[in-house]
Design a protein around this motif. Sequence first.
Motif, PDB file in Angstrom:
ATOM      1  N   ALA A  30      11.115  16.119   1.559  1.00  0.00           N
ATOM      2  CA  ALA A  30      10.883  16.085   0.112  1.00  0.00           C
ATOM      3  C   ALA A  30       9.405  16.285  -0.204  1.00  0.00           C
ATOM      4  O   ALA A  30       9.048  17.001  -1.151  1.00  0.00           O
ATOM      5  CB  ALA A  30      11.384  14.771  -0.469  1.00  0.00           C
ATOM      6  N   HIS A  31       8.549  15.648   0.588  1.00  0.00           N
ATOM      7  CA  HIS A  31       7.111  15.819   0.385  1.00  0.00           C
ATOM      8  C   HIS A  31       6.684  17.251   0.681  1.00  0.00           C
ATOM      9  O   HIS A  31       5.846  17.822  -0.030  1.00  0.00           O
ATOM     10  CB  HIS A  31       6.342  14.836   1.262  1.00  0.00           C
ATOM     11  CG  HIS A  31       6.461  13.420   0.794  1.00  0.00           C
ATOM     12  ND1 HIS A  31       6.196  12.340   1.620  1.00  0.00           N
ATOM     13  CD2 HIS A  31       6.841  12.896  -0.397  1.00  0.00           C
ATOM     14  CE1 HIS A  31       6.388  11.211   0.943  1.00  0.00           C
ATOM     15  NE2 HIS A  31       6.781  11.532  -0.288  1.00  0.00           N
ATOM     16  N   GLU A  32       7.248  17.840   1.730  1.00  0.00           N
ATOM     17  CA  GLU A  32       6.902  19.228   2.065  1.00  0.00           C
ATOM     18  C   GLU A  32       7.316  20.179   0.945  1.00  0.00           C
ATOM     19  O   GLU A  32       6.622  21.155   0.651  1.00  0.00           O
ATOM     20  CB  GLU A  32       7.591  19.634   3.377  1.00  0.00           C
ATOM     21  CG  GLU A  32       7.033  18.938   4.606  1.00  0.00           C
ATOM     22  CD  GLU A  32       7.788  19.286   5.874  1.00  0.00           C
ATOM     23  OE1 GLU A  32       7.350  18.874   6.963  1.00  0.00           O
ATOM     24  OE2 GLU A  32       8.825  19.994   5.779  1.00  0.00           O
ATOM     25  N   LEU A  33       8.458  19.886   0.331  1.00  0.00           N
ATOM     26  CA  LEU A  33       8.962  20.726  -0.754  1.00  0.00           C
ATOM     27  C   LEU A  33       8.297  20.415  -2.093  1.00  0.00           C
ATOM     28  O   LEU A  33       8.482  21.161  -3.061  1.00  0.00           O
ATOM     29  CB  LEU A  33      10.481  20.552  -0.906  1.00  0.00           C
ATOM     30  CG  LEU A  33      11.354  21.010   0.258  1.00  0.00           C
ATOM     31  CD1 LEU A  33      12.806  20.620   0.008  1.00  0.00           C
ATOM     32  CD2 LEU A  33      11.243  22.518   0.447  1.00  0.00           C
ATOM     33  N   GLN A  34       7.582  19.288  -2.127  1.00  0.00           N
ATOM     34  CA  GLN A  34       7.008  18.791  -3.376  1.00  0.00           C
ATOM     35  C   GLN A  34       8.101  18.637  -4.441  1.00  0.00           C
ATOM     36  O   GLN A  34       7.937  19.009  -5.598  1.00  0.00           O
ATOM     37  CB  GLN A  34       5.894  19.722  -3.868  1.00  0.00           C
ATOM     38  CG  GLN A  34       4.726  19.822  -2.911  1.00  0.00           C
ATOM     39  CD  GLN A  34       3.601  20.705  -3.423  1.00  0.00           C
ATOM     40  OE1 GLN A  34       3.800  21.562  -4.295  1.00  0.00           O
ATOM     41  NE2 GLN A  34       2.394  20.490  -2.924  1.00  0.00           N
ATOM     42  N   HIS A  35       9.230  18.099  -3.976  1.00  0.00           N
ATOM     43  CA  HIS A  35      10.386  17.939  -4.866  1.00  0.00           C
ATOM     44  C   HIS A  35      10.168  16.728  -5.773  1.00  0.00           C
ATOM     45  O   HIS A  35       9.783  15.648  -5.299  1.00  0.00           O
ATOM     46  CB  HIS A  35      11.663  17.768  -4.046  1.00  0.00           C
ATOM     47  CG  HIS A  35      12.910  18.025  -4.816  1.00  0.00           C
ATOM     48  ND1 HIS A  35      13.460  17.100  -5.675  1.00  0.00           N
ATOM     49  CD2 HIS A  35      13.719  19.124  -4.881  1.00  0.00           C
ATOM     50  CE1 HIS A  35      14.562  17.604  -6.215  1.00  0.00           C
ATOM     51  NE2 HIS A  35      14.748  18.832  -5.744  1.00  0.00           N
TER      52      HIS A  35
END
Length: 258
Positions: free
Chosen positions: A224-229
């Motif tokens: 989620a952090h990598e996707l900046q979701h």
Amino acid sequence: MPPAKSPEMPEFMRRQYAFAAHIRDPEKNPPPEDVTDRRMAVYRELFFNNLEGFLANNFPVLRSLLEDQAWHYLVRDFYARHRAQTPLFHEISREFLLYLETERTTSGDPPFLGELAHYEWIELALSLSDLEPSGDIDPEGDLLEGLPVISPLAWPLRYRFPVHRISRDYQPIEPEAQPTFLVVYRDPHDQVAFMELNPVTARLLELISKEEVNSGRETLVQIAHELQHPNLEQIIGGGQQTLTGLRTRHILLGTRKS
């Protein structure tokens, strides 16, 4: 070992080298002088046809894409040039793959040839694999709170071309804009299957394969952090369903016991 034509080599070994060289590449290497061409033809055809049939059975899609002349030229080139590093017959497919990756130089080959061959080889390699999971595993463990374990018989793959869709009717010239993510796996009944993955699921399996210290939830939080979701719970909820589906297919075996 001295060179094949070295005077230090016993006569019977020089004859064996000459015989094998002619069988491999009869256009460049003359047959032994005291053997008639009729007899040598039997060996030439027997050895080549055996190899060609084995490769055709293990690379059926690749074989179907090439006309007879092109296919036979490819097999002949492999036969003449490549020096296998194993005596095991079932490893011939791996040797053929190494030849395509490191020795094949013909510019007229389809651009996807190497990746397609690798994809077809994976099925054979997986069917023969004797890998087993290590450590204690709880097949019913909580995939969110526990440490998910990927099966050693589930191999995530990434290709530039959609190799699982290539056929006589679909032969792409250029890679697609996005990579193709697949996981090929063997189920408890020893049946090999594949599953196409979206980039997020592919990343999930990548992290699970590399990490043995993060829970399923922690892995999903990282994604989620990598996707900046903006909605973490949405990622975790969808991820939990994905984890469950992967376990149903025996791609995940459960969770690591403490």
